[in-house]
Enzyme design. Structure first.
Site, PDB file in Angstrom:
ATOM      1  N   HIS A   1       0.850  -1.182   0.000  1.00  0.00           N
ATOM      2  CA  HIS A   1       0.000   0.000   0.000  1.00  0.00           C
ATOM      3  C   HIS A   1       0.887   1.234   0.000  1.00  0.00           C
ATOM      4  O   HIS A   1       1.156   1.822   1.049  1.00  0.00           O
ATOM      5  CB  HIS A   1      -0.921  -0.006   1.220  1.00  0.00           C
TER       6      HIS A   1
HETATM    7  C1  LIG Z   1      -3.835  -5.432  -4.513  1.00  0.00           C
HETATM    8  C2  LIG Z   1      -4.289  -4.283  -3.649  1.00  0.00           C
HETATM    9  C3  LIG Z   1      -5.283  -4.482  -2.737  1.00  0.00           C
HETATM   10  C4  LIG Z   1      -5.745  -3.436  -1.945  1.00  0.00           C
HETATM   11  N1  LIG Z   1      -6.745  -3.680  -1.054  1.00  0.00           N
HETATM   12  C5  LIG Z   1      -7.206  -2.677  -0.296  1.00  0.00           C
HETATM   13  C6  LIG Z   1      -8.276  -2.901   0.629  1.00  0.00           C
HETATM   14  O1  LIG Z   1      -8.826  -4.009   0.733  1.00  0.00           O
HETATM   15  N2  LIG Z   1      -8.691  -1.851   1.401  1.00  0.00           N
HETATM   16  C7  LIG Z   1      -8.112  -0.618   1.313  1.00  0.00           C
HETATM   17  O2  LIG Z   1      -8.528   0.298   2.025  1.00  0.00           O
HETATM   18  N3  LIG Z   1      -7.112  -0.379   0.437  1.00  0.00           N
HETATM   19  C8  LIG Z   1      -6.652  -1.374  -0.367  1.00  0.00           C
HETATM   20  N4  LIG Z   1      -5.635  -1.135  -1.256  1.00  0.00           N
HETATM   21  C9  LIG Z   1      -5.029   0.195  -1.293  1.00  0.00           C
HETATM   22  C10 LIG Z   1      -5.873   1.221  -2.030  1.00  0.00           C
HETATM   23  O3  LIG Z   1      -6.357   0.632  -3.238  1.00  0.00           O
HETATM   24  C11 LIG Z   1      -4.945   2.410  -2.337  1.00  0.00           C
HETATM   25  O4  LIG Z   1      -4.342   2.890  -1.141  1.00  0.00           O
HETATM   26  C12 LIG Z   1      -5.716   3.563  -2.951  1.00  0.00           C
HETATM   27  O5  LIG Z   1      -6.390   3.133  -4.125  1.00  0.00           O
HETATM   28  C13 LIG Z   1      -4.732   4.649  -3.306  1.00  0.00           C
HETATM   29  O6  LIG Z   1      -5.416   5.643  -4.042  1.00  0.00           O
HETATM   30  P1  LIG Z   1      -4.598   6.646  -4.928  1.00  0.00           P
HETATM   31  O7  LIG Z   1      -5.610   7.597  -5.491  1.00  0.00           O
HETATM   32  O8  LIG Z   1      -3.450   7.196  -4.152  1.00  0.00           O
HETATM   33  O9  LIG Z   1      -3.933   5.755  -6.104  1.00  0.00           O
HETATM   34  P2  LIG Z   1      -4.630   4.846  -7.200  1.00  0.00           P
HETATM   35  O10 LIG Z   1      -5.923   4.275  -6.732  1.00  0.00           O
HETATM   36  O11 LIG Z   1      -3.534   3.929  -7.675  1.00  0.00           O
HETATM   37  O12 LIG Z   1      -4.983   5.891  -8.352  1.00  0.00           O
HETATM   38  C14 LIG Z   1      -4.016   6.405  -9.238  1.00  0.00           C
HETATM   39  C15 LIG Z   1      -4.746   6.680 -10.537  1.00  0.00           C
HETATM   40  O13 LIG Z   1      -3.895   7.442 -11.386  1.00  0.00           O
HETATM   41  C16 LIG Z   1      -3.983   6.926 -12.678  1.00  0.00           C
HETATM   42  N5  LIG Z   1      -2.758   7.306 -13.344  1.00  0.00           N
HETATM   43  C17 LIG Z   1      -1.502   6.854 -13.157  1.00  0.00           C
HETATM   44  N6  LIG Z   1      -0.633   7.476 -13.962  1.00  0.00           N
HETATM   45  C18 LIG Z   1      -1.369   8.339 -14.684  1.00  0.00           C
HETATM   46  C19 LIG Z   1      -1.040   9.285 -15.700  1.00  0.00           C
HETATM   47  N7  LIG Z   1       0.206   9.475 -16.118  1.00  0.00           N
HETATM   48  N8  LIG Z   1      -2.020  10.022 -16.220  1.00  0.00           N
HETATM   49  C20 LIG Z   1      -3.294   9.879 -15.817  1.00  0.00           C
HETATM   50  N9  LIG Z   1      -3.681   8.998 -14.837  1.00  0.00           N
HETATM   51  C21 LIG Z   1      -2.708   8.251 -14.307  1.00  0.00           C
HETATM   52  C22 LIG Z   1      -4.134   5.441 -12.495  1.00  0.00           C
HETATM   53  O14 LIG Z   1      -4.689   4.845 -13.635  1.00  0.00           O
HETATM   54  C23 LIG Z   1      -5.081   5.407 -11.301  1.00  0.00           C
HETATM   55  O15 LIG Z   1      -6.441   5.457 -11.693  1.00  0.00           O
HETATM   56  C24 LIG Z   1      -5.174  -2.154  -2.066  1.00  0.00           C
HETATM   57  C25 LIG Z   1      -4.156  -1.944  -3.011  1.00  0.00           C
HETATM   58  C26 LIG Z   1      -3.717  -2.990  -3.793  1.00  0.00           C
HETATM   59  C27 LIG Z   1      -2.646  -2.741  -4.826  1.00  0.00           C
END
Ligand SMILES: Cc1cc2nc3c(=O)[nH]c(=O)nc-3n(C[C@H](O)[C@H](O)[C@H](O)COP(=O)(O)OP(=O)(O)OC[C@H]3O[C@@H](n4cnc5c(N)ncnc54)[C@H](O)[C@@H]3O)c2cc1C
Length: 106
Positions: free
Chosen positions: A44
């Site tokens: 994470h």
């Molecule tokens: C396998 C797994 C299981 C998980 N299970 C859980 C769980 O059960 N419960 C929980 O609370 N959390 C869980 N998590 C963690 C949670 O999913 C993340 O902490 C959360 O989604 C982070 O959000 P974020 O917006 O920081 O990143 P992300 O959700 O990764 O969003 C980043 C976004 O940016 C986009 N992006 C990337 N580069 C670019 C670019 N150059 N241009 C445009 N868009 C781009 C990507 O496509 C993505 O949509 C899990 C994570 C993983 C990997």
């Protein structure tokens, strides 16, 4: 080692078929290849984008990127450290807070 453990008689009544990597994957080289091709992280990741005002900080306390206009970072990267629970809900909370700040500034 996992195969050795699961081959013990104590598991005879509950052991199913090995589905990954499967019986066909035996040698160290085959296991290495399986690991390289099939492993993935359930890590994470957070905290790569420091909030603050020092030279290492990426965003200010309203998530605006230092030195760039019109750009905020709104995701788990601005968490100062990994939360003790799951990260999805806190990430949504960061987004809700950021939406309020963006609307207030408009
Ligand atoms: C396998 C797994 C299981 C998980 N299970 C859980 C769980 O059960 N419960 C929980 O609370 N959390 C869980 N998590 C963690 C949670 O999913 C993340 O902490 C959360 O989604 C982070 O959000 P974020 O917006 O920081 O990143 P992300 O959700 O990764 O969003 C980043 C976004 O940016 C986009 N992006 C990337 N580069 C670019 C670019 N150059 N241009 C445009 N868009 C781009 C990507 O496509 C993505 O949509 C899990 C994570 C993983 C990997």
């Amino acid at each position: 080692m996992m195969r050795d453990i699961l081959a013990q008689p104590a598991f005879d009544g509950i052991r199913g078929e090995e589905y990954a990597p499967g019986k066909g994957v035996v040698s160290d080289a085959e296991l290495d290849e399986y690991i390289r091709n099939d492993c993935n992280s359930v890590y994470h990741p957070v905290g790569t984008c420091k909030m603050g005002s020092d030279s290492m900080a990426v965003v200010d306390d309203e998530l605006r990127v230092h030195g760039l206009g019109g750009l905020r970072v709104v995701d788990a990267s601005i968490m100062p450290t990994l939360t003790s629970g799951n990260t999805n809900a806190p990430t949504i909370m960061i987004a809700e807070k950021a939406a309020d700040m963006i609307r207030a500034a408009a």
